[in-house]
Design a protein around this motif. Structure first.
Motif, mmCIF file in Angstrom:
data_model
loop_
_atom_site.group_PDB
_atom_site.id
_atom_site.type_symbol
_atom_site.label_atom_id
_atom_site.label_comp_id
_atom_site.label_asym_id
_atom_site.label_seq_id
_atom_site.Cartn_x
_atom_site.Cartn_y
_atom_site.Cartn_z
ATOM 1 N N LEU A 68 0.825 -1.208 0.000
ATOM 2 C CA LEU A 68 0.000 0.000 0.000
ATOM 3 C C LEU A 68 0.861 1.259 0.000
ATOM 4 C CD1 LEU A 68 -2.856 1.318 0.338
ATOM 5 C CD2 LEU A 68 -2.413 1.277 2.778
ATOM 6 N N PHE A 69 2.000 1.208 0.657
ATOM 7 C CA PHE A 69 2.800 2.412 0.856
ATOM 8 C C PHE A 69 3.374 2.972 -0.446
ATOM 9 C CE2 PHE A 69 7.041 4.247 1.611
ATOM 10 C CZ PHE A 69 6.636 5.400 2.255
ATOM 11 N N VAL A 70 3.982 2.114 -1.260
ATOM 12 C CA VAL A 70 4.626 2.604 -2.485
ATOM 13 C C VAL A 70 3.614 3.196 -3.455
ATOM 14 C CG1 VAL A 70 6.004 1.916 -4.483
ATOM 15 C CG2 VAL A 70 6.629 1.103 -2.223
ATOM 16 N N PRO A 71 2.510 2.508 -3.786
ATOM 17 C CA PRO A 71 1.546 3.158 -4.686
ATOM 18 C C PRO A 71 0.903 4.396 -4.084
ATOM 19 C CG PRO A 71 1.122 0.811 -4.599
ATOM 20 C CD PRO A 71 2.140 1.114 -3.564
ATOM 21 N N LEU A 72 0.684 4.400 -2.775
ATOM 22 C CA LEU A 72 0.062 5.565 -2.136
ATOM 23 C C LEU A 72 0.969 6.777 -2.216
ATOM 24 C CD1 LEU A 72 -2.443 6.467 -0.545
ATOM 25 C CD2 LEU A 72 -1.238 5.816 1.538
ATOM 26 N N SER A 73 2.282 6.572 -2.097
ATOM 27 C CA SER A 73 3.193 7.710 -2.139
ATOM 28 C C SER A 73 3.565 8.123 -3.561
ATOM 29 C CB SER A 73 4.465 7.389 -1.352
ATOM 30 O OG SER A 73 5.112 6.278 -1.913
ATOM 31 N N MET A 74 3.394 7.228 -4.534
ATOM 32 C CA MET A 74 3.812 7.539 -5.900
ATOM 33 C C MET A 74 2.669 7.920 -6.832
ATOM 34 S SD MET A 74 7.019 7.261 -5.988
ATOM 35 C CE MET A 74 8.213 6.769 -4.791
ATOM 36 N N MET A 75 1.463 7.465 -6.578
ATOM 37 C CA MET A 75 0.355 7.691 -7.503
ATOM 38 C C MET A 75 -0.555 8.805 -7.003
ATOM 39 S SD MET A 75 1.156 5.791 -9.719
ATOM 40 C CE MET A 75 0.461 4.705 -10.869
ATOM 41 N N ARG A 76 -1.272 9.397 -7.938
ATOM 42 C CA ARG A 76 -2.211 10.459 -7.579
ATOM 43 C C ARG A 76 -3.636 9.958 -7.483
ATOM 44 N NH1 ARG A 76 0.233 15.874 -8.928
ATOM 45 N NH2 ARG A 76 2.364 15.279 -9.376
ATOM 46 N N GLY A 77 -3.975 8.959 -8.254
ATOM 47 C CA GLY A 77 -5.341 8.449 -8.235
ATOM 48 C C GLY A 77 -5.403 7.082 -7.576
ATOM 49 N N GLU A 79 -7.187 4.503 -8.922
ATOM 50 C CA GLU A 79 -7.726 3.537 -9.870
ATOM 51 C C GLU A 79 -6.719 2.508 -10.354
ATOM 52 O OE1 GLU A 79 -8.095 6.981 -10.462
ATOM 53 O OE2 GLU A 79 -9.983 6.947 -9.375
ATOM 54 N N LYS A 80 -5.422 2.747 -10.239
ATOM 55 C CA LYS A 80 -4.436 1.899 -10.896
ATOM 56 C C LYS A 80 -4.000 0.694 -10.075
ATOM 57 C CE LYS A 80 -2.829 5.389 -13.920
ATOM 58 N NZ LYS A 80 -1.853 5.806 -14.827
ATOM 59 N N PHE A 81 -4.179 0.691 -8.774
ATOM 60 C CA PHE A 81 -3.740 -0.417 -7.933
ATOM 61 C C PHE A 81 -4.909 -0.919 -7.096
ATOM 62 C CE2 PHE A 81 0.233 1.654 -8.866
ATOM 63 C CZ PHE A 81 1.085 0.585 -9.077
ATOM 64 N N VAL A 82 -4.932 -2.221 -6.899
ATOM 65 C CA VAL A 82 -6.032 -2.846 -6.159
ATOM 66 C C VAL A 82 -6.050 -2.380 -4.709
ATOM 67 C CG1 VAL A 82 -6.955 -5.058 -5.387
ATOM 68 C CG2 VAL A 82 -6.002 -4.850 -7.664
ATOM 69 N N THR A 83 -4.895 -2.316 -4.087
ATOM 70 C CA THR A 83 -4.874 -1.917 -2.676
ATOM 71 C C THR A 83 -5.329 -0.472 -2.491
ATOM 72 O OG1 THR A 83 -2.508 -1.429 -2.914
ATOM 73 C CG2 THR A 83 -3.114 -3.554 -1.975
ATOM 74 N N LEU A 84 -4.990 0.384 -3.438
ATOM 75 C CA LEU A 84 -5.456 1.773 -3.346
ATOM 76 C C LEU A 84 -6.955 1.871 -3.577
ATOM 77 C CD1 LEU A 84 -2.657 3.798 -5.138
ATOM 78 C CD2 LEU A 84 -3.037 3.490 -2.705
ATOM 79 N N LYS A 85 -7.480 1.055 -4.477
ATOM 80 C CA LYS A 85 -8.925 1.061 -4.724
ATOM 81 C C LYS A 85 -9.671 0.582 -3.475
ATOM 82 C CE LYS A 85 -12.371 1.758 -7.394
ATOM 83 N NZ LYS A 85 -12.801 3.108 -7.598
ATOM 84 N N ILE A 86 -9.150 -0.437 -2.813
ATOM 85 C CA ILE A 86 -9.772 -0.914 -1.563
ATOM 86 C C ILE A 86 -9.671 0.172 -0.493
ATOM 87 C CG2 ILE A 86 -9.589 -2.640 0.270
ATOM 88 C CD1 ILE A 86 -8.605 -4.585 -1.929
ATOM 89 N N PHE A 87 -8.532 0.855 -0.447
ATOM 90 C CA PHE A 87 -8.326 1.932 0.521
ATOM 91 C C PHE A 87 -9.267 3.111 0.258
ATOM 92 C CE2 PHE A 87 -5.826 5.700 1.919
ATOM 93 C CZ PHE A 87 -5.815 5.421 3.273
ATOM 94 N N SER A 88 -9.723 3.272 -0.986
ATOM 95 C CA SER A 88 -10.588 4.404 -1.316
ATOM 96 C C SER A 88 -11.979 4.275 -0.718
ATOM 97 C CB SER A 88 -10.686 4.569 -2.835
ATOM 98 O OG SER A 88 -11.447 3.525 -3.396
ATOM 99 N N TYR A 89 -12.357 3.096 -0.236
ATOM 100 C CA TYR A 89 -13.671 2.919 0.386
ATOM 101 C C TYR A 89 -13.715 3.490 1.806
ATOM 102 C CZ TYR A 89 -14.994 -0.054 -3.483
ATOM 103 O OH TYR A 89 -15.278 -0.533 -4.738
ATOM 104 N N ILE A 90 -12.579 3.900 2.335
ATOM 105 C CA ILE A 90 -12.525 4.527 3.650
ATOM 106 C C ILE A 90 -12.519 6.035 3.434
ATOM 107 C CG2 ILE A 90 -11.170 4.810 5.754
ATOM 108 C CD1 ILE A 90 -9.980 2.034 5.162
#
Length: 134
Positions: A68-77, A79-90
């Protein structure tokens, strides 16, 4: 590229451990038979490293998938990673638990299926440390 840089030390360490766990007898027998170093690597060492390579690949794939940490710190949206999409429900207003749990279940299926299909190679690679064969 970021995942490659982030996980290459761990992959190097795991493959180094697998390389040190290889039995020395087949290599010595090939040297006695007169094989050159290229032939020894291609026909003896590389096939023996197969289970270690697959085990390392499965281990790193699962770690990259769950990161979760690397995509969260590198991406802006989200939509591109599954863990970030799951995190977006919070959110600030609350958590959408039913959709988050459904997304978590669907998101955990690809690494689970890969592990199930390649589990015999994973177990064979882990047994290499003990000196037994699987």
């Amino acid at each position: 590229l970021v995942f490659f840089i982030y996980y290459s030390p761990m992959a190097t360490l795991l493959m180094f451990i697998f390389t040190n766990a290889l039995p020395k007898e087949p290599i010595e027998a090939s040297l006695v038979d007169g094989a050159d170093l290229k032939t020894i690597f291609a026909k003896v060492v590389f096939p023996l490293l197969g289970p270690g390579f697959i085990s390392t690949s499965i281990f790193l794939l699962i770690n990259m998938w769950n990161n979760l940490f690397v995509p969260l710190s590198m991406m802006r949206g989200y939509e591109k990673f599954v863990t970030l999409k799951i995190f977006s429900y919070i959110g600030q207003a609350g958590t959408i638990y039913n959709e988050m749990f459904a997304a978590s279940l669907i998101g955990s299926l690809p690494p689970l299926l890969i592990f199930l299909f390649l589990s015999r190679y994973f177990v064979r690679g882990m047994l290499m440390f003990t000196g037994r064969t699987g």
